[in-house]
Design a protein around this motif. Structure first.
Motif, PDB file in Angstrom:
ATOM      1  N   LEU A  10       0.902  -1.226   0.013  1.00 41.21           N
ATOM      2  CA  LEU A  10      -0.091   0.029   0.172  1.00 41.21           C
ATOM      3  C   LEU A  10       0.799   1.357   0.172  1.00 41.21           C
ATOM      4  O   LEU A  10       1.671   1.349   0.732  1.00 41.21           O
ATOM      5  CB  LEU A  10      -0.796  -0.008   1.186  1.00 41.21           C
ATOM      6  N   HIS A  11       0.674   1.978  -0.864  1.00 45.39           N
ATOM      7  CA  HIS A  11       1.588   3.204  -1.106  1.00 45.39           C
ATOM      8  C   HIS A  11       0.914   4.570  -0.596  1.00 45.39           C
ATOM      9  O   HIS A  11       1.615   5.507  -0.141  1.00 45.39           O
ATOM     10  CB  HIS A  11       1.990   3.551  -2.623  1.00 45.39           C
ATOM     11  N   SER A  12      -0.381   4.664  -0.661  1.00 42.77           N
ATOM     12  CA  SER A  12      -1.285   5.560   0.002  1.00 42.77           C
ATOM     13  C   SER A  12      -2.827   5.175  -0.326  1.00 42.77           C
ATOM     14  O   SER A  12      -2.916   4.112  -0.692  1.00 42.77           O
ATOM     15  CB  SER A  12      -1.187   7.088  -0.775  1.00 42.77           C
ATOM     16  N   LYS A  13      -3.572   5.911   0.252  1.00 43.41           N
ATOM     17  CA  LYS A  13      -4.951   5.566   0.288  1.00 43.41           C
ATOM     18  C   LYS A  13      -5.288   5.299  -0.972  1.00 43.41           C
ATOM     19  O   LYS A  13      -5.364   5.996  -2.106  1.00 43.41           O
ATOM     20  CB  LYS A  13      -5.687   6.783   0.753  1.00 43.41           C
ATOM     21  N   GLY A  14      -6.083   3.941  -1.320  1.00 37.30           N
ATOM     22  CA  GLY A  14      -6.591   3.544  -2.676  1.00 37.30           C
ATOM     23  C   GLY A  14      -5.441   3.091  -3.532  1.00 37.30           C
ATOM     24  O   GLY A  14      -5.811   2.453  -4.635  1.00 37.30           O
ATOM     25  N   ASP A  15      -4.141   3.268  -3.274  1.00 39.45           N
ATOM     26  CA  ASP A  15      -2.956   2.965  -4.215  1.00 39.45           C
ATOM     27  C   ASP A  15      -2.212   1.527  -3.591  1.00 39.45           C
ATOM     28  O   ASP A  15      -1.387   1.573  -2.928  1.00 39.45           O
ATOM     29  CB  ASP A  15      -1.948   4.042  -4.332  1.00 39.45           C
ATOM     30  N   ARG A  17      -0.442  -2.010  -4.606  1.00 40.42           N
ATOM     31  CA  ARG A  17       0.536  -2.476  -5.781  1.00 40.42           C
ATOM     32  C   ARG A  17       0.948  -3.754  -5.409  1.00 40.42           C
ATOM     33  O   ARG A  17       1.180  -3.964  -4.202  1.00 40.42           O
ATOM     34  CB  ARG A  17       1.069  -1.554  -6.161  1.00 40.42           C
ATOM     35  N   TRP A  48      -6.286   0.305   3.165  1.00 38.71           N
ATOM     36  CA  TRP A  48      -6.241   0.466   1.720  1.00 38.71           C
ATOM     37  C   TRP A  48      -7.397   1.459   1.474  1.00 38.71           C
ATOM     38  O   TRP A  48      -7.075   2.464   0.607  1.00 38.71           O
ATOM     39  CB  TRP A  48      -6.652  -0.867   1.059  1.00 38.71           C
ATOM     40  N   GLY A  51      -6.227   4.955   4.196  1.00 36.37           N
ATOM     41  CA  GLY A  51      -5.126   5.500   4.360  1.00 36.37           C
ATOM     42  C   GLY A  51      -4.676   5.647   5.790  1.00 36.37           C
ATOM     43  O   GLY A  51      -3.577   6.127   6.119  1.00 36.37           O
ATOM     44  N   PRO A  61       5.371   3.360   1.593  1.00 31.63           N
ATOM     45  CA  PRO A  61       4.918   2.272   1.510  1.00 31.63           C
ATOM     46  C   PRO A  61       4.914   0.985   2.514  1.00 31.63           C
ATOM     47  O   PRO A  61       5.940   1.079   3.481  1.00 31.63           O
ATOM     48  CB  PRO A  61       5.713   1.664   0.216  1.00 31.63           C
TER      49      PRO A  61
END
Length: 111
Positions: A10-15, A17, A48, A51, A61
């Protein structure tokens, strides 16, 4: 040993990968596990979608999934209670249960 280390990050809210990450060498008091299954729980979904959870905000991340099962493939030089090929079930940041002991308690042997 498998060379694949596909990780949910998770890189940020909603991101969210899927990324290949390097397989680390265990330190003296660590073990390296070959993961069999990893669960995504409600807290992972909350991170997710939002955030954050409470005061903990995702600022860099973060690898998701902390309920897992796997097999010990390497042990650090100071580790004496686990050996390669032991099978473990774990909840990171909470409790570690050595399945070999659990199965033996039930009268089954895991080897």
């Amino acid at each position: 040993m498998d060379k694949d280390n596909l990780t949910v990050v998770l890189h940020s809210k909603g991101d969210l990968r899927l990324e290949q990450r390097p397989i680390p060498e265990p330190g003296p008091n660590e073990v390296l596990l070959q993961m069999h299954s990893v669960g995504i729980c409600g807290s992972d979904v909350h991170f997710w979608q939002n955030g954050r959870i409470g005061d903990f905000v995702v600022k860099q991340p973060m690898v998701l999934g902390h309920e897992a099962s796997g097999r010990v493939v390497k042990v650090g030089s100071a580790v004496t209670h686990l050996k390669p090929y032991f099978v473990l079930m774990m909840v990171f940041l909470s409790r570690l249960l050595v399945l070999e002991e659990w199965w033996c308690w039930l009268g089954l042997v895991l080897r």
